[in-house]
Design an enzyme around this catalytic site. Structure first.
Site, PDB file in Angstrom:
ATOM      1  N   HIS A  17       0.835  -1.203   0.000  1.00 26.74           N
ATOM      2  CA  HIS A  17       0.000   0.000   0.000  1.00 26.74           C
ATOM      3  C   HIS A  17       0.874   1.259   0.000  1.00 26.74           C
ATOM      4  O   HIS A  17       0.608   2.219  -0.717  1.00 26.74           O
ATOM      5  CB  HIS A  17      -0.895   0.048   1.245  1.00 26.74           C
ATOM      6  CG  HIS A  17      -1.939  -1.033   1.322  1.00 26.74           C
ATOM      7  ND1 HIS A  17      -2.172  -1.766   2.457  1.00 26.74           N
ATOM      8  CD2 HIS A  17      -2.827  -1.478   0.408  1.00 26.74           C
ATOM      9  CE1 HIS A  17      -3.156  -2.621   2.236  1.00 26.74           C
ATOM     10  NE2 HIS A  17      -3.572  -2.482   0.997  1.00 26.74           N
ATOM     11  N   LYS A  41     -17.426  -6.321   6.953  1.00 26.99           N
ATOM     12  CA  LYS A  41     -16.138  -7.010   7.028  1.00 26.99           C
ATOM     13  C   LYS A  41     -15.649  -6.964   8.474  1.00 26.99           C
ATOM     14  O   LYS A  41     -15.606  -5.896   9.082  1.00 26.99           O
ATOM     15  CB  LYS A  41     -15.124  -6.303   6.125  1.00 26.99           C
ATOM     16  CG  LYS A  41     -14.651  -7.143   4.949  1.00 26.99           C
ATOM     17  CD  LYS A  41     -13.512  -6.398   4.251  1.00 26.99           C
ATOM     18  CE  LYS A  41     -13.067  -7.075   2.973  1.00 26.99           C
ATOM     19  NZ  LYS A  41     -12.036  -6.312   2.271  1.00 26.99           N
ATOM     20  N   ARG A  90      -2.072  -6.276  -8.598  1.00 28.24           N
ATOM     21  CA  ARG A  90      -1.006  -7.224  -8.292  1.00 28.24           C
ATOM     22  C   ARG A  90      -0.926  -8.306  -9.362  1.00 28.24           C
ATOM     23  O   ARG A  90      -0.012  -8.343 -10.161  1.00 28.24           O
ATOM     24  CB  ARG A  90      -1.231  -7.879  -6.920  1.00 28.24           C
ATOM     25  CG  ARG A  90      -0.836  -7.001  -5.776  1.00 28.24           C
ATOM     26  CD  ARG A  90      -1.491  -7.424  -4.512  1.00 28.24           C
ATOM     27  NE  ARG A  90      -2.929  -7.248  -4.589  1.00 28.24           N
ATOM     28  CZ  ARG A  90      -3.755  -7.330  -3.574  1.00 28.24           C
ATOM     29  NH1 ARG A  90      -3.296  -7.645  -2.393  1.00 28.24           N
ATOM     30  NH2 ARG A  90      -5.039  -7.128  -3.725  1.00 28.24           N
ATOM     31  N   SER A 128      -3.078  -7.669   2.726  1.00 29.40           N
ATOM     32  CA  SER A 128      -3.381  -7.565   4.157  1.00 29.40           C
ATOM     33  C   SER A 128      -3.787  -8.934   4.698  1.00 29.40           C
ATOM     34  O   SER A 128      -3.475  -9.277   5.845  1.00 29.40           O
ATOM     35  CB  SER A 128      -4.513  -6.565   4.390  1.00 29.40           C
ATOM     36  OG  SER A 128      -4.118  -5.280   3.987  1.00 29.40           O
TER      37      SER A 128
HETATM   38  P1  ADP Z   1      -9.759  -3.699  -0.651  1.00 29.97           P
HETATM   39  O1  ADP Z   1     -10.452  -4.211   0.549  1.00 29.97           O
HETATM   40  O2  ADP Z   1     -10.463  -2.596  -1.374  1.00 29.97           O
HETATM   41  O3  ADP Z   1      -9.209  -4.745  -1.598  1.00 29.97           O
HETATM   42  P2  ADP Z   1      -7.090  -3.344   0.281  1.00 29.97           P
HETATM   43  O4  ADP Z   1      -6.768  -2.537   1.482  1.00 29.97           O
HETATM   44  O5  ADP Z   1      -6.869  -4.809   0.353  1.00 29.97           O
HETATM   45  O6  ADP Z   1      -8.541  -2.951  -0.044  1.00 29.97           O
HETATM   46  O7  ADP Z   1      -6.316  -2.794  -0.983  1.00 29.97           O
HETATM   47  C1  ADP Z   1      -6.465  -1.475  -1.417  1.00 29.97           C
HETATM   48  C2  ADP Z   1      -5.833  -1.307  -2.785  1.00 29.97           C
HETATM   49  O8  ADP Z   1      -4.445  -1.557  -2.712  1.00 29.97           O
HETATM   50  C3  ADP Z   1      -6.339  -2.254  -3.867  1.00 29.97           C
HETATM   51  O9  ADP Z   1      -6.362  -1.537  -5.078  1.00 29.97           O
HETATM   52  C4  ADP Z   1      -5.303  -3.325  -3.932  1.00 29.97           C
HETATM   53  O10 ADP Z   1      -5.251  -3.933  -5.211  1.00 29.97           O
HETATM   54  C5  ADP Z   1      -4.062  -2.520  -3.669  1.00 29.97           C
HETATM   55  N1  ADP Z   1      -2.982  -3.327  -3.109  1.00 29.97           N
HETATM   56  C6  ADP Z   1      -3.018  -4.124  -2.028  1.00 29.97           C
HETATM   57  N2  ADP Z   1      -1.836  -4.736  -1.827  1.00 29.97           N
HETATM   58  C7  ADP Z   1      -1.020  -4.317  -2.831  1.00 29.97           C
HETATM   59  C8  ADP Z   1       0.329  -4.604  -3.212  1.00 29.97           C
HETATM   60  N3  ADP Z   1       1.057  -5.481  -2.531  1.00 29.97           N
HETATM   61  N4  ADP Z   1       0.820  -3.982  -4.304  1.00 29.97           N
HETATM   62  C9  ADP Z   1       0.047  -3.139  -5.019  1.00 29.97           C
HETATM   63  N5  ADP Z   1      -1.221  -2.830  -4.723  1.00 29.97           N
HETATM   64  C10 ADP Z   1      -1.755  -3.407  -3.649  1.00 29.97           C
END
Ligand code: ADP
Length: 161
Positions: A17, A41, A90, A128
């Site tokens: 992130h 969630k 990703r 996450s």
């Molecule tokens: P959500 O619950 O909306 O998926 P996340 O907090 O998991 O939210 O992710 C938010 C954003 O960050 C999403 O666009 C996700 O694809 C991106 N993201 C999460 N992990 C990574 C990573 N390792 N590299 C690039 N983008 C990421």
């Protein structure tokens, strides 16, 4: 002025992130990291905790702010006058869902555009969910999350290191 929102759950904020935040903040004029208040969630960290963790990490970035929202993203974007959505991609597995969401948001509000940043290679596996899975077994988190969060994450699992 191009104001963008980077929406997500950030439960917890990972180095993946942070990579997207840093890179997208260099592209747009203002970046709002929008933490989704998703009551359906079950989150590890409360909304306030997630917001303040991101604030700690973005304090020194002059064009980055952090806020929380619930409801439809496009409605919140109207409220804060943002027109760009930033998302990270990703793997192929992210693609179909992200495409659907981006297209739906664009139909809801044609002024809204979604930009995708491809993940930096070293974070392509990182989510996450993986962090929580690892943490619950006391796994090493140093390559996954900002160092200052590691103890806070273990605490949630009653693990002391
Ligand atoms: P959500 O619950 O909306 O998926 P996340 O907090 O998991 O939210 O992710 C938010 C954003 O960050 C999403 O666009 C996700 O694809 C991106 N993201 C999460 N992990 C990574 C990573 N390792 N590299 C690039 N983008 C990421």
């Amino acid at each position: 002025m191009k104001r963008a929102i980077y929406p997500g759950s950030f439960d917890p904020l990972t180095l993946g992130h942070m990579d997207i935040i840093e890179r997208s903040s260099r592209i747009v004029d203002e970046l709002v990291v929008g933490v989704l208040n998703n009551s359906a969630k079950n989150s590890l960290f409360s909304l306030d905790e997630r917001v303040s963790m991101i604030k700690e990490m973005t304090d020194s970035m002059p064009n980055v702010t952090v806020s929380s929202f619930d409801g439809l993203l496009v409605d919140y974007m109207k409220e804060i006058q943002a027109t760009i959505i930033v998302r990270g991609l990703r793997a192929v597995t992210d693609f179909e869902y992200e495409l659907q969401i981006a297209q739906t948001n664009h139909v809801e509000n044609p002024d809204v555009e979604t930009i995708f940043l491809t993940t930096s290679l070293q974070y392509s596996y990182l989510s996450s969910t993986i962090v929580k899975e690892f943490a619950s077994y006391g796994g090493d988190l140093t390559k996954f999350v900002p160092a200052r969060f590691i103890d806070r994450i273990y605490e949630k699992y009653h693990i002391s290191k």
